[in-house]
Motif scaffolding. Structure first.
Motif, mmCIF file in Angstrom:
data_model
loop_
_atom_site.group_PDB
_atom_site.id
_atom_site.type_symbol
_atom_site.label_atom_id
_atom_site.label_comp_id
_atom_site.label_asym_id
_atom_site.label_seq_id
_atom_site.Cartn_x
_atom_site.Cartn_y
_atom_site.Cartn_z
ATOM 1 N N UNK A 216 0.811 -1.218 0.000
ATOM 2 C CA UNK A 216 0.000 0.000 0.000
ATOM 3 C C UNK A 216 0.845 1.268 0.000
ATOM 4 N N UNK A 217 2.030 1.204 0.576
ATOM 5 C CA UNK A 217 2.827 2.415 0.695
ATOM 6 C C UNK A 217 3.748 2.706 -0.462
ATOM 7 N N UNK A 218 4.067 1.688 -1.289
ATOM 8 C CA UNK A 218 5.024 1.906 -2.382
ATOM 9 C C UNK A 218 4.433 1.507 -3.732
ATOM 10 N N UNK A 219 4.106 0.209 -3.894
ATOM 11 C CA UNK A 219 3.696 -0.269 -5.207
ATOM 12 C C UNK A 219 2.381 0.349 -5.672
ATOM 13 N N UNK A 220 1.407 0.471 -4.771
ATOM 14 C CA UNK A 220 0.138 1.074 -5.165
ATOM 15 C C UNK A 220 0.330 2.498 -5.672
ATOM 16 N N UNK A 221 1.182 3.248 -4.989
ATOM 17 C CA UNK A 221 1.436 4.631 -5.400
ATOM 18 C C UNK A 221 2.144 4.673 -6.747
ATOM 19 N N UNK A 222 3.139 3.803 -6.941
ATOM 20 C CA UNK A 222 3.843 3.765 -8.225
ATOM 21 C C UNK A 222 2.881 3.414 -9.351
ATOM 22 N N UNK A 223 2.031 2.401 -9.126
ATOM 23 C CA UNK A 223 1.069 2.006 -10.147
ATOM 24 C C UNK A 223 0.110 3.129 -10.502
ATOM 25 N N UNK A 224 -0.356 3.863 -9.478
ATOM 26 C CA UNK A 224 -1.274 4.978 -9.733
ATOM 27 C C UNK A 224 -0.579 6.104 -10.484
ATOM 28 N N UNK A 225 0.669 6.380 -10.172
ATOM 29 C CA UNK A 225 1.400 7.443 -10.855
ATOM 30 C C UNK A 225 1.652 7.087 -12.316
ATOM 31 N N UNK A 226 1.887 5.801 -12.587
ATOM 32 C CA UNK A 226 2.056 5.372 -13.978
ATOM 33 C C UNK A 226 0.774 5.616 -14.768
ATOM 34 N N UNK A 227 -0.374 5.273 -14.151
ATOM 35 C CA UNK A 227 -1.662 5.476 -14.820
ATOM 36 C C UNK A 227 -1.957 6.958 -15.041
ATOM 37 N N UNK A 228 -1.466 7.798 -14.148
ATOM 38 C CA UNK A 228 -1.779 9.234 -14.248
ATOM 39 C C UNK A 228 -0.838 9.982 -15.182
ATOM 40 N N UNK A 229 0.452 9.629 -15.190
ATOM 41 C CA UNK A 229 1.425 10.460 -15.885
ATOM 42 C C UNK A 229 2.118 9.800 -17.075
ATOM 43 N N UNK A 230 1.870 8.519 -17.308
ATOM 44 C CA UNK A 230 2.638 7.821 -18.347
ATOM 45 C C UNK A 230 1.775 7.302 -19.491
ATOM 46 N N UNK A 231 0.601 7.898 -19.699
ATOM 47 C CA UNK A 231 -0.293 7.387 -20.741
ATOM 48 C C UNK A 231 0.214 7.656 -22.148
ATOM 49 N N UNK A 232 1.190 8.517 -22.303
ATOM 50 C CA UNK A 232 1.731 8.768 -23.647
ATOM 51 C C UNK A 232 2.498 7.571 -24.196
ATOM 52 N N UNK A 233 2.874 6.658 -23.283
ATOM 53 C CA UNK A 233 3.572 5.443 -23.721
ATOM 54 C C UNK A 233 2.582 4.278 -23.784
ATOM 55 N N UNK A 234 1.632 4.425 -24.675
ATOM 56 C CA UNK A 234 0.596 3.406 -24.826
ATOM 57 C C UNK A 234 1.092 2.275 -25.735
#
Length: 295
Positions: A216-234
């Motif tokens: 909950x403290x690391x992987x969930x946050x990383x996964x959410x940040x990827x979904x929010x900021x990395x959509x240009x690499x579809x």
């Protein structure tokens, strides 16, 4: 108004931190194991248990090597000595004791005594069957409690232990260090073999905390940040996000299972911490199942 996945994840991480702080607080209150004591050896892995409830005596101990045992005896500071005796038959006479006190000038003293009889002249300071590790003994007062620490060089200490507390304001003094008769005493038995079980419990406790913090403290946050900021690499972002979130959920579930097993083995009540953990798991399952609609 819909919450973003990052907001939900940060909320889960905050709940996890609060839950860990809560259980650590409960652990500290129950045995004082998280106190940062100024003693000559490491005290982070000591097994702690109440040994004399009516006098609020706590004993912390661990086998630090094949022939070295570390002990910390704590009790309320009542301006008297505290003592622990190691006896082959459970009787005070014939036992070897560690006795500690804080003098009026604030200095601490820890001495060995051999209890050769009930008369004062048969209570001999600096004479006992205990083999102490050099420079391992100390006593300190913290938050109105005395903490007497020492290490024994032995394969296994005697299991019949005697605890005593001295008369108020009757502190031994040099040069004789005569020990006045105790105010109260109790005889108990300590099963050192249970230490193996406690080592397993500590490992389970650490696994529970590490799995949940990683999830909950690391992987969930990383996964959410990827979904929010990395959509240009579809579509790499989607597969990376899904894999990380799924891994976080599996680790979180494993952490919750470790917590439930730990609760069962400890036979203790951590209902608030348990409730928060299950709540976090439910929210995590919902968060993973939601579509990331934030653009």
């Amino acid at each position: 108004m819909k919450l973003s996945s990052i907001s939900i994840t940060l909320f889960l991480a905050l709940l996890q931190v609060l839950s860990v702080q809560l259980v650590n607080s409960q652990k500290t209150d129950s045995c004082g194991s998280n106190l940062n004591l100024d003693v000559p050896f490491d005290t982070t892995s000591l097994h702690c248990l109440p040994v004399w409830s009516s006098r609020d005596f706590m004993l912390q101990y661990v086998q630090t090597s094949s022939n070295v045992w570390s002990f910390v005896l704590s009790a309320p500071d009542t301006n008297s000595y505290i003592a622990i005796g190691f006896s082959s038959g459970g009787m005070m006479v014939g036992s070897s004791s560690m006795v500690g006190w804080i003098s009026a000038d604030g200095s601490g003293t820890v001495k060995q005594y051999f209890i050769g009889g009930q008369r004062p002249n048969l209570v001999l300071p600096d004479q006992s069957n205990l083999t102490l590790v050099s420079n391992s003994s100390s006593i300190t007062s913290r938050s109105s409690r005395l903490y007497m620490a020492f290490q024994l060089n032995t394969t296994q200490p005697l299991s019949r232990l005697i605890y005593s507390v001295g008369q108020i304001s009757m502190i031994p003094s040099s040069p004789s260090y005569a020990l006045a008769k105790h105010r109260d005493k109790v005889s108990t038995t300590l099963n050192y073999s249970s230490q193996i079980q406690m080592i397993k419990i500590r490992l389970l406790w650490k696994s529970h905390g590490a799995l949940n913090m990683l999830s909950w403290g690391i992987l969930m946050i990383i996964g959410a940040m990827i979904a929010r900021y990395c959509k240009q690499w579809d579509p790499i972002w989607f597969y990376s996000h899904s894999a990380i979130q799924s891994c976080a959920l599996v680790l979180g579930m494993a952490g919750v299972i470790c917590g439930l097993v730990l609760e069962n083995r400890l036979k203790t009540d951590l209902s608030t911490h348990k409730g928060l953990g299950i709540f976090i798991l439910v929210l995590g399952c919902l968060q993973v199942s939601l579509k990331h609609s934030l653009k």
